[in-house]
Design an enzyme around this catalytic site. Structure first.
Site, PDB file in Angstrom:
ATOM      1  N   GLY A  75       0.868  -1.220  -0.213  1.00 29.61           N
ATOM      2  CA  GLY A  75      -0.026  -0.002   0.149  1.00 29.61           C
ATOM      3  C   GLY A  75       0.675   1.409   0.046  1.00 29.61           C
ATOM      4  CB  SER A  76       4.146   2.368  -1.016  1.00 29.14           C
ATOM      5  OG  SER A  76       4.067   1.835  -2.766  1.00 29.14           O
ATOM      6  CG  LEU A 116     -12.112  -8.396 -13.244  1.00 27.70           C
ATOM      7  CD1 LEU A 116     -11.112  -7.450 -14.064  1.00 27.70           C
ATOM      8  CD2 LEU A 116     -12.797  -9.297 -14.162  1.00 27.70           C
ATOM      9  CB  ILE A 117     -13.115  -3.900 -10.338  1.00 28.22           C
ATOM     10  CG1 ILE A 117     -12.061  -3.106  -9.787  1.00 28.22           C
ATOM     11  CG2 ILE A 117     -14.403  -2.918  -9.960  1.00 28.22           C
ATOM     12  CD1 ILE A 117     -12.021  -3.235  -8.075  1.00 28.22           C
ATOM     13  CG  ASN A 155      -5.550  -0.235 -11.757  1.00 32.52           C
ATOM     14  OD1 ASN A 155      -5.177  -0.415 -10.623  1.00 32.52           O
ATOM     15  ND2 ASN A 155      -5.086  -0.964 -12.728  1.00 32.52           N
ATOM     16  CG  HIS A 188      -0.440  -1.510 -15.446  1.00 31.20           C
ATOM     17  ND1 HIS A 188      -0.767  -2.806 -15.018  1.00 31.20           N
ATOM     18  CD2 HIS A 188       0.556  -1.632 -16.549  1.00 31.20           C
ATOM     19  CE1 HIS A 188       0.060  -3.569 -15.708  1.00 31.20           C
ATOM     20  NE2 HIS A 188       0.491  -3.121 -16.514  1.00 31.20           N
ATOM     21  CG  ASP A 238      -3.875  -3.611 -16.762  1.00 31.79           C
ATOM     22  OD1 ASP A 238      -4.450  -2.820 -15.742  1.00 31.79           O
ATOM     23  OD2 ASP A 238      -3.200  -4.561 -16.549  1.00 31.79           O
TER      24      ASP A 238
HETATM   25  C1  GRF Z   1       2.186  -0.770  -8.069  1.00 27.26           C
HETATM   26  O1  GRF Z   1       3.354  -1.098  -8.631  1.00 27.26           O
HETATM   27  C2  GRF Z   1       0.989  -0.457  -8.968  1.00 27.26           C
HETATM   28  O2  GRF Z   1       1.682   0.180 -10.132  1.00 27.26           O
HETATM   29  C3  GRF Z   1       0.492  -1.838  -9.272  1.00 27.26           C
HETATM   30  O3  GRF Z   1       0.613  -2.396  -7.748  1.00 27.26           O
HETATM   31  C4  GRF Z   1       1.806  -1.828  -7.036  1.00 27.26           C
HETATM   32  C5  GRF Z   1       1.152  -1.650  -5.763  1.00 27.26           C
HETATM   33  O4  GRF Z   1       2.129  -0.956  -4.869  1.00 27.26           O
HETATM   34  N1  GRF Z   1      -0.849  -1.810  -9.420  1.00 27.26           N
HETATM   35  P1  GRF Z   1       2.063  -0.447  -3.410  1.00 27.26           P
HETATM   36  O5  GRF Z   1       1.009  -1.711  -2.595  1.00 27.26           O
HETATM   37  O6  GRF Z   1       1.189   0.614  -3.655  1.00 27.26           O
HETATM   38  O7  GRF Z   1       3.174  -0.328  -2.973  1.00 27.26           O
END
Ligand code: GRF
Length: 295
Positions: free
Chosen positions: A93-94, A172-173, A187, A189, A230
């Site tokens: 969750g960064s 999947l949502i 989202n 990606h 995506d």
């Molecule tokens: C990120 O690389 C994002 O692009 C992908 O999942 C990862 C999530 O990383 N969808 P974090 O949990 O937010 O650190």
């Protein structure tokens, strides 16, 4: 003057007869806090900050008939103050933490009101609990209390959620959610879509594929969510170099660093209503510094 008497009433808690918010009657039958911001003698109106039903609004309050409030004043002055955000995560969750920090430091005019996760023990869920953000587990796998996609929609609607932000959510949502929140689910990606996206492209697999392809640039993409993986409309991207002897982990770290700023900037734009849709359906972000420019 009638309107000035009204203004003096507004200095304390109470209800007032006529309130208009974005062209709609705002139900203010229950007491709420009204804080006059300035007085408009031309229109005989008192724009007020109103806190009610979990939201803050900037509203025009008038003692005269609601029809007397000019439409252009509604357009310029009557807007919700802070948006309500739901963030979905499956891992550390960064990105969620970066967005939450943005809501606290003033760069995002919104609040994270719920964290949805399919992994109750993940880092994102732990952070949410530490910060008093409600956590909803979805999908729930354990019988007998199955929480359906319809239940999730109901929960998010009850929480009055404006935008859903997927940040490393690996499920999947459900279609019900996409249908109930059209153009309101984002989202992030970790590649430059439409390259290296779709089913199976997640985590380090994305970066391994980028390196193997020989691509010299990569970077995060923020896009709206539709019913596939995506494929929704691209809202924002940023590039990073792919270095000659990068490992997938090194490239992932470089991309992730950009993700945090990109996501915060995009959510800030959403919360400030700086998004427009081009005629062909492509979303654009109006620059804050120069409203004539789009990103
Ligand atoms: C990120 O690389 C994002 O692009 C992908 O999942 C990862 C999530 O990383 N969808 P974090 O949990 O937010 O650190």
């Amino acid at each position: 003057m009638e309107a000035q008497r009204l203004l003096s009433r507004l200095s304390t808690n109470g209800s007032v007869p006529f309130i208009k918010e974005k062209g709609m009657l705002f139900d203010i039958s229950t007491p709420c806090f009204l804080q006059p911001t300035k007085w408009n003698s031309t229109f005989g109106l008192a724009p007020c900050r109103i806190r009610s039903n979990r939201r803050q609004y900037l509203c025009a309050v008038s003692s005269s008939k609601i029809q007397d409030i000019p439409a252009d004043l509604g357009h310029h002055n009557l807007k919700p103050m802070r948006k309500r955000l739901a963030v979905f995560v499956s891992g550390g969750g960064s990105n969620f933490k970066a967005i939450h920090a943005g809501t606290l430091n003033g760069s995002v005019l919104g609040d994270v009101v719920v964290l949805v996760t399919n992994k109750g023990g993940c880092g994102g869920a732990a952070y949410a609990k530490e910060h008093g953000i409600p956590v909803v587990l979805f999908p729930q796998t354990k019988e007998p209390h199955q929480f359906s996609p319809g239940d999730l929609v109901t929960t998010l609607r009850e929480l009055d959620v404006d935008f859903i932000l997927l940040a490393g959510y690996l499920k999947l949502i459900p279609v019900e959610l996409v249908q109930h929140f059209p153009k309101r689910i984002l989202n992030i990606h970790p590649s430059l879509l439409p390259a290296f996206g779709g089913k199976g492209y997640y985590g380090l697999k994305v970066h391994k594929a980028v390196i193997a392809s020989g691509a010299r640039y990569s970077g995060p993409t923020i896009h709206f969510v539709d019913e596939e993986y995506d494929t929704g409309r691209i809202l924002a991207q940023r590039t990073v170099p792919v270095c000659a002897f990068d490992t997938p982990e090194e490239l992932a770290a470089r991309v992730l660093h950009e993700e945090h700023q990109l996501y915060v900037d995009a959510v800030a734009a959403l919360c400030e209503d700086r998004l427009i849709w081009r005629d062909d359906g492509v979303p654009l972000i109006r620059s804050k510094a120069d409203p004539q420019q789009y990103n």
